[in-house]
Design a protein around this motif. Structure first.
Motif, short mmCIF file in Angstrom:
data_model
loop_
_atom_site.label_atom_id
_atom_site.label_comp_id
_atom_site.label_asym_id
_atom_site.label_seq_id
_atom_site.Cartn_x
_atom_site.Cartn_y
_atom_site.Cartn_z
N MET A 1 -4.74 -5.56 9.96
CA MET A 1 -4.34 -4.43 9.70
C MET A 1 -5.08 -4.09 8.00
N THR A 2 -5.84 -2.83 7.93
CA THR A 2 -6.37 -2.50 6.72
C THR A 2 -5.32 -2.01 5.63
N PHE A 3 -5.72 -1.88 4.59
CA PHE A 3 -4.78 -1.31 3.61
C PHE A 3 -4.70 0.36 4.06
N GLU A 4 -5.67 1.12 4.59
CA GLU A 4 -5.51 2.63 4.98
C GLU A 4 -4.45 2.66 6.14
N GLU A 5 -4.66 1.56 7.06
CA GLU A 5 -4.03 1.92 8.16
C GLU A 5 -2.36 1.44 7.73
N ILE A 6 -2.10 0.35 6.78
CA ILE A 6 -0.64 0.45 6.30
C ILE A 6 -0.38 1.62 5.52
N LYS A 7 -1.23 2.02 4.82
CA LYS A 7 -0.65 3.13 3.85
C LYS A 7 -0.40 4.39 4.86
N LYS A 8 -1.02 4.51 5.90
CA LYS A 8 -0.73 5.52 6.71
C LYS A 8 0.66 5.55 7.43
N ILE A 9 1.14 4.00 7.90
CA ILE A 9 2.21 3.91 8.69
C ILE A 9 3.32 4.11 7.49
N LEU A 21 2.30 3.37 -4.21
CA LEU A 21 1.81 2.52 -3.12
C LEU A 21 0.21 2.38 -3.62
N ILE A 22 -0.14 0.94 -4.15
CA ILE A 22 -1.25 0.83 -4.63
C ILE A 22 -1.90 -0.40 -3.91
N ASN A 23 -3.24 -0.51 -4.12
CA ASN A 23 -3.97 -1.63 -3.52
C ASN A 23 -4.89 -2.26 -4.76
N PRO A 24 -4.19 -2.94 -5.85
CA PRO A 24 -5.01 -3.28 -6.78
C PRO A 24 -5.95 -4.46 -6.64
N PHE A 25 -5.94 -4.92 -5.58
CA PHE A 25 -6.80 -6.01 -5.08
C PHE A 25 -7.25 -6.11 -3.64
N PRO A 26 -8.20 -6.35 -3.14
CA PRO A 26 -8.30 -6.59 -1.75
C PRO A 26 -7.24 -7.51 -0.94
N ARG A 27 -6.75 -6.96 0.02
CA ARG A 27 -5.88 -7.57 0.67
C ARG A 27 -4.36 -7.71 -0.07
N ARG A 28 -4.19 -6.90 -0.88
CA ARG A 28 -2.67 -6.93 -2.05
C ARG A 28 -2.49 -5.71 -1.98
N ILE A 29 -1.31 -5.45 -1.45
CA ILE A 29 -0.31 -3.94 -1.94
C ILE A 29 0.89 -4.22 -2.39
N THR A 30 0.97 -3.09 -3.08
CA THR A 30 2.26 -2.83 -3.84
C THR A 30 3.08 -1.50 -3.56
N LEU A 31 4.18 -1.68 -3.00
CA LEU A 31 5.10 -0.70 -2.61
C LEU A 31 6.28 -0.53 -3.50
N TRP A 32 6.60 0.69 -4.15
CA TRP A 32 7.74 0.71 -5.07
C TRP A 32 8.45 2.00 -4.41
N VAL A 33 9.75 1.50 -4.00
CA VAL A 33 10.76 2.50 -3.59
C VAL A 33 12.07 2.64 -4.52
N ASP A 34 12.89 3.55 -4.18
CA ASP A 34 14.01 3.51 -4.93
C ASP A 34 15.18 2.43 -4.25
N LYS A 35 15.85 1.96 -4.95
CA LYS A 35 16.92 0.90 -4.36
C LYS A 35 17.55 1.44 -3.08
N ALA A 73 3.96 -11.32 3.59
CA ALA A 73 2.64 -11.74 4.40
C ALA A 73 2.34 -11.14 5.81
N GLN A 74 1.03 -10.99 6.09
CA GLN A 74 0.57 -10.55 7.36
C GLN A 74 -0.75 -10.68 7.60
N ASN A 75 -1.22 -11.44 8.56
CA ASN A 75 -2.77 -11.54 8.68
C ASN A 75 -3.70 -11.42 7.53
N GLY A 76 -3.17 -12.33 6.65
CA GLY A 76 -4.15 -12.43 5.38
C GLY A 76 -3.97 -11.29 4.32
N MET A 77 -2.89 -10.37 4.63
CA MET A 77 -2.53 -9.11 3.70
C MET A 77 -1.16 -9.49 3.13
#
Length: 153
Positions: A1-9, A21-35, A73-77
């Motif tokens: 799954m790509t960053f764009e596919e995960i972002k959409k979900i 919701l950022i993609n600072p490096f290829p295959r790396r995503i950071t999601l920040w939500v309220d506790k 972790a999920q399929n290299g992401m």
């Protein structure tokens, strides 16, 4: 799954709850939500985005806040879920209903940083010695190590 596919979900299922919701490096995503949205974010990550594997949880002292970083972790992401709490009354909801393996990681974060996980069934110390003083957390920035004189020369 790509960053764009995960972002959409994530955007479709966590409407208005995403702080960042950022993609600072290829295959790396950071999601920040309220506790308060932590458990829902975990359910979406697992059930909708396919992040079945919680690799670990790390604790972080930012100075004015404490953070728990959930690493998936999920399929290299790799995806990191970032949650913040106050230093004075550090509480986060437990995520073990979604990720049972979080039970030990949350205990470790409690030992080292002092975050209390509400709803956790067993917050006994995990990595610190039994005689470790209560309310003292060795990974906080304000912790001072007082080595016994002569212990190591």
């Amino acid at each position: 799954m790509t960053f764009e596919e995960i972002k959409k979900i994530l955007e479709e299922n966590l409407k208005g709850k995403i702080k960042e919701l950022i993609n600072p490096f290829p295959r790396r995503i950071t999601l920040w939500v309220d506790k308060s949205d932590a458990v829902e974010a975990c359910r979406v990550l697992k059930e909708k985005a396919g992040f079945y594997h919680l690799s670990t949880i790390t604790g972080r002292d930012t100075g004015d806040k404490l953070e728990a970083l959930y690493h998936f972790a999920q399929n290299g992401m790799a995806l990191t879920l970032r949650l913040q709490t106050d230093r004075i009354d550090p509480k986060l909801p437990t995520t073990i209903a979604v990720y049972p393996g979080a039970i030990f990681y949350e205990r470790e974060v409690h030992d080292l940083v002092g975050i209390n996980f509400e709803g956790h069934p067993d917050m006994r110390p995990l990595v610190l010695p039994d005689d470790w003083p209560q309310g003292v957390y060795p990974l906080r920035k304000d912790w001072k190590y007082n080595r016994e004189k002569g212990a190591i020369e």
